[in-house]
Scaffold this active site. Structure first.
Site, PDB file in Angstrom:
ATOM      1  N   HIS B 330      39.236  35.398  38.081  1.00  0.00           N
ATOM      2  CA  HIS B 330      38.169  36.035  38.847  1.00  0.00           C
ATOM      3  C   HIS B 330      38.662  37.181  39.720  1.00  0.00           C
ATOM      4  O   HIS B 330      37.886  38.082  40.042  1.00  0.00           O
ATOM      5  CB  HIS B 330      37.449  35.001  39.728  1.00  0.00           C
ATOM      6  CG  HIS B 330      36.492  34.157  38.963  1.00  0.00           C
ATOM      7  ND1 HIS B 330      36.882  33.037  38.277  1.00  0.00           N
ATOM      8  CD2 HIS B 330      35.167  34.273  38.737  1.00  0.00           C
ATOM      9  CE1 HIS B 330      35.830  32.500  37.683  1.00  0.00           C
ATOM     10  NE2 HIS B 330      34.766  33.231  37.944  1.00  0.00           N
ATOM     11  N   GLY B 331      39.909  37.142  40.121  1.00  0.00           N
ATOM     12  CA  GLY B 331      40.394  38.228  40.966  1.00  0.00           C
ATOM     13  C   GLY B 331      41.874  38.107  41.236  1.00  0.00           C
ATOM     14  O   GLY B 331      42.428  36.997  41.290  1.00  0.00           O
TER      15      GLY B 331
END
Lengths: 451, 496
Positions: B330-331
């Site tokens: 996600h990041g």
């Protein structure tokens, strides 16, 4: 399949109608012609499209046009039919589109262009662009208008102008009664594009000959200025250039204009230079510091233009024409507004009530707040009750609601009075009177929407 | 070209119209061209990367399937593993470089600084290509399915390229499985009124969630989180609650618009969200939230690691690995790893405490089927998930910790009544509309779980039906957060 097509067409048809209705409701509306800050752009533009009269002269440009030229005066004094088709701070590209639209719709004999717009650089500010574009009906001209003021082919910006709901949909939090009623209202604008101002701000000499740094008009301004000249030539429309008296306009500007128009046979009436000769007095003819005129200055300036037009063009005198009977009512509004302004400047409450009682257009509403009305001067009392309606009485059926009146009343200790003009449908004075007949006024701008 | 942009409103009808007009045989070519055009609207250079990934996975698929033909089974397996290894490593290296390189360098520098070494300062200007995590994972799933012999390789390169780049789900999912999507590319899709209508309705609902709810909530969330030092207690709690709905509406709206757009053209994409905030446990939440990613990790990471058919400790380790990697997907920041790890930890703790809950339920004679009990479980799950969102929304790990501190340090219930709520970026009317939006979302989810609302609506009288359509369309037009002065906020998941 046929069924699907019918359904789809019906669905999108209904959608389109609803979409147009909602777009009209959500559009920002500039409809207060008595505002000190913003021109009634919606009234001006809508009024132009609504106008069914034959228009021989159309004035185009910026605020120098709609604030300084009064078509009602031109009609009353010369019988000329005209309209101020202008909005604030118009760049030449905007004015070009307005001129094109005016020629397309009205085919006037003369276009009178105030050249102040040459001084504006680049593209207009969005709010000003919107005031000029939003109410122009969708047409090829409008699309060209949008293209002229949007940098490049920015689809987002172009679509924002075409579908104004994209810009205004967030107004759902602030919609007023006007937003719903205005689209259904008669769009006739009595002042025919003019925005009247009645106050006076005296100023010093306009210093036309003052030497200032000037680098010339921008290429964009000149390009569209020449386009206007060529458009008028192409359509056999006479073009007259004017410059209203304006402290910001100097000799160097006029020289530059003369240089540009040298190859063309165009008349340039430079009243920024000759304002004294036509009788403009800087002490009592302006409503701000030498840029826009009050009704006195407007009358003198408009008459000067009228004299020139009448003696140089074969313009019909419409004063006795049946189709122009509406002009009488519109002139009545103009004079009523002048009277109302004078009224609002008076300090003697008995004199005010005498004028109000003698003018059938005025209504008077009042309330008595924490004082004994018997202690008031008898003459004043008689004048007050002659027309005055005490707000404890039922005022249903009047043009104004008790709620709106109560919101506007000053609420001071004493007798609070509101003078309402039934002709223009607005509150023209809002005052309170003490037992000693001392008058107090609150300086507040009364918006039409307050009613 | 965002879904909620003018460009897409022009692009999509043109693509669909031409799609149904041209012969079936060449439709996939048209969709491929449209998909690459769509992707190149962000940055034409990105398309080269996608093409590279497509070529690698396409060739790997063919090579793996040819390796199956090698008579020597041992050699065949070795060859297959070699090709899969090459395919995975090359794709993941690209993903790593564009998405995690900066993160990697900053962590190396952190260590170097400790030991007073000279810091690394690479002169790259790396911009994360839109949707790279999505199409990379989608392409890798194809390779893995070929390797497992669950799918035959697609021989037509253009059809395969369309599978990787299919524009409705290209930049933010759902991450489609090759088994589900590839065969649909070769199928014939006719114009069916009801299917097209249902697809459009799904898109419409997506726009409601994105423009009316998510983007409105984002205003308050951004105001508070971007200035978190200025806020305390309930304000931070409120912003976190708003964020939980913002991210749900944002991401699920994208999936709805993607599925709806695909449905219009006759494609069926997998469900990506199933009323996640009605989950009764964190494990259930992950079966309802971003299903295409969760199942990807389940099938291609958790199961290869051994899944739960290993010792208890190894099983827990596997869960933690999967969720930490999911967080990293996600990041590129430790806060995302923390967010993932937290969700893994919730599940392990839940498993460990299960016997305690069972015992307590027996002792106190709790009816576990009662509505109150279910409601309590739903609320508890929501609160746990909501808490983890703090790490997701915060810019970094230390900010998340700071937010939690500020959140609990002050109890300020007066902000609910003193007007503070309306000074957080949303005025009173917009704040109320945001709350109404959340309520509508939950009610819609509740009824949609029982029966597809589109079906229910389809059986209503045409006047009612059309009134609902117009009401929805004009609600989007009027109450949507968009237009000039508003920089159509990026869909949150684009950068993943």
């Amino acid at each position: 399949m046929k069924n699907v097509v019918i359904r789809s067409v019906t669905f999108f048809g209904i959608f389109l109608v609803l979409f147009l209705v909602i777009t009209e409701i959500f559009k920002a509306k500039w409809i207060n012609c008595y505002s000190n800050n913003i021109e009634p752009a919606t009234l001006i533009v809508d009024g132009f499209y609504e106008n069914k009269d034959e228009l021989d002269v159309v004035f185009v440009g910026s605020s120098n046009v709609y604030e300084n030229i009064n078509p009602l005066v031109l009609f009353e004094d010369y019988g000329i039919s005209s309209y101020d088709f202008a909005t604030a701070s118009q760049t030449m590209s905007q004015t070009y589109s307005f001129t094109k639209e005016a020629i397309r719709l009205k085919k006037p004999k003369v276009i009178v262009l105030d050249v102040y717009g040459l001084m504006y650089n680049g593209n207009p500010r969005e709010d000003r662009a919107r005031r000029s574009i939003d109410n122009i009906p969708l047409s090829i001209n409008k699309l060209e208008f949008i293209k002229n003021i949007v940098t490049g082919m920015d689809i987002k910006a172009i679509s924002d102008y075409i579908f104004s709901i994209k810009r205004y949909h967030s107004r759902w939090t602030e919609l007023s009664k006007d937003d719903y009623t205005y689209p259904l209202r008669d769009k006739h604008y009595s002042y025919r594009g003019h925005q009247p101002h009645f106050n006076t701000v005296s100023c010093d000499d306009l210093k036309y000959n003052e030497e200032v740094e000037f680098k010339g008009f921008t290429n964009l301004s000149k390009e569209y200025f020449i386009k206007i000249i060529e458009l008028c030539n192409k359509t056999n429309t006479s073009l007259v250039l004017i410059k209203s008296p304006n402290v910001n306009w100097k000799k160097v500007n006029s020289d530059e204009v003369n240089k540009i128009i040298k190859p063309y046979n165009i008349k340039f009436l430079d009243y920024a230079k000759n304002y004294k000769e036509i009788g403009i007095d800087v002490k009592d003819c302006f409503r701000d510091t030498g840029r826009h005129m009050n009704c006195k200055g407007v009358k003198i300036y408009t008459d000067a233009i009228g004299t020139y037009l009448k003696s140089n063009y074969q313009l019909k005198d419409y004063r006795n024409e049946e189709e122009f009977s509406q002009m009488k009512d519109d002139l009545e509004i103009y004079y009523q507004d002048i009277e109302s302004y004078k009224l609002s400047q008076l300090k003697d409450v008995k004199q005010i009530l005498e004028i109000v009682n003698s003018n059938e257009n005025y209504s008077v509403y009042y309330n008595v707040n924490q004082v004994d009305i018997n202690k008031y001067n008898n003459k004043f009392y008689q004048l007050l009750i002659q027309k005055g309606i005490n707000l404890t009485e039922d005022i249903s059926g009047k043009n104004i609601t008790a709620e709106s009146i109560n919101n506007l009343l000053l609420g001071n200790k004493g007798i609070n009075i509101i003078i309402y003009d039934n002709l223009t449908q607005r509150v023209v004075d809002n005052l309170s009177v003490t037992e000693n007949l001392v008058l107090e006024r609150e300086k507040k701008v009364i918006r039409e929407s307050d009613l | 070209m965002l879904f909620n942009s003018m460009e897409f409103l022009i692009f999509f009808p043109i693509v669909v119209l031409i799609y149904f007009v041209i012969p079936h045989k060449i439709r996939y070519i048209w969709l491929l061209a449209a998909s690459y055009f769509y992707y190149m609207c962000w940055n034409p250079k990105y398309a080269i990367l996608m093409l590279l990934s497509t070529v690698i996975t396409y060739l790997s698929g063919i090579l793996i399937s040819r390796a199956n033909l090698v008579p020597n089974k041992l050699k065949a397996v070795k060859l297959k593993k070699l090709f899969v290894g090459f395919c995975f490593s090359s794709n993941l290296i690209i993903l790593f470089f564009f998405k995690y390189f900066d993160f990697f360098i900053s962590n190396i520098n952190l260590v170097l600084r400790k030991f007073n070494f000279e810091l690394l300062n690479p002169q790259f200007d790396i911009i994360l290509p839109v949707g790279i995590s999505f199409y990379t994972f989608q392409a890798l799933s194809y390779t893995m399915d070929i390797y497992r012999e669950e799918l035959k390789p697609e021989k037509n390169f253009l059809k395969y390229a369309l599978f990787v780049s299919f524009f409705p789900q290209l930049v933010a999912g759902p991450i489609e499985r090759s088994k589900n999507l590839i065969h649909q590319i070769s199928e014939r899709h006719y114009f069916e009124y009801n299917r097209v209508k249902n697809g459009l309705l799904l898109m419409l609902w997506g726009f409601v969630k994105k423009l009316i709810i998510a983007d409105r909530l984002a205003i308050l969330v951004n105001q508070v989180y971007n200035n978190y030092h200025d806020y305390k207690g309930l304000v931070l709690i409120l912003a976190t609650i708003f964020f939980s709905f913002q991210i749900y509406c944002d991401f699920s709206s994208y999936s709805d618009i993607a599925s709806g757009a695909a449905q219009v053209m006759g494609f069926k994409l997998m469900d990506n969200f199933k009323q996640p905030y009605f989950s009764k446990s964190v494990a259930e939440f992950w079966r309802r939230w971003h299903i295409s990613l969760s199942t990807w990790f389940r099938d291609y990471l958790y199961i290869p690691l051994g899944g739960n058919r290993v010792s208890k400790l190894k099983g827990y380790f596997n869960i933690m690995v999967v969720f930490a990697v999911s967080g990293l997907w996600h990041g590129a920041d430790w806060s995302f790893v923390m967010w993932g790890a937290m969700n893994g930890a919730y599940q392990i703790i839940g498993k460990e405490l299960k016997f305690l809950f069972d015992k307590a339920a027996t002792i106190f004679k709790v009816n576990r089927e009662s509505k109150l009990h279910i409601l309590l479980k739903i609320i508890t799950t929501y609160l746990l998930i909501c808490f983890s969102w703090i790490f997701f929304r915060a810019d970094n790990f230390s900010m998340a910790i700071q937010v939690i501190k500020e959140m609990v340090m002050e109890f300020n219930p007066w902000i609910l009544t003193d007007g503070t709520l309306y000074q957080l970026g949303l005025d009173e009317k917009n704040f109320r509309l945001a709350i109404i939006g959340i309520i509508i979302l939950l009610v819609f989810d509740y009824f949609n779980a029982k029966q597809d609302i589109r079906e229910r609506l389809g059986s209503c009288h045409i006047v009612f039906r059309w009134s609902v359509y117009y009401l929805t369309i004009f609600s989007i037009i009027i109450f949507g957060v968009y237009g000039l002065g508003y920089d159509a906020s990026q869909f949150i998941y684009f950068q993943f």
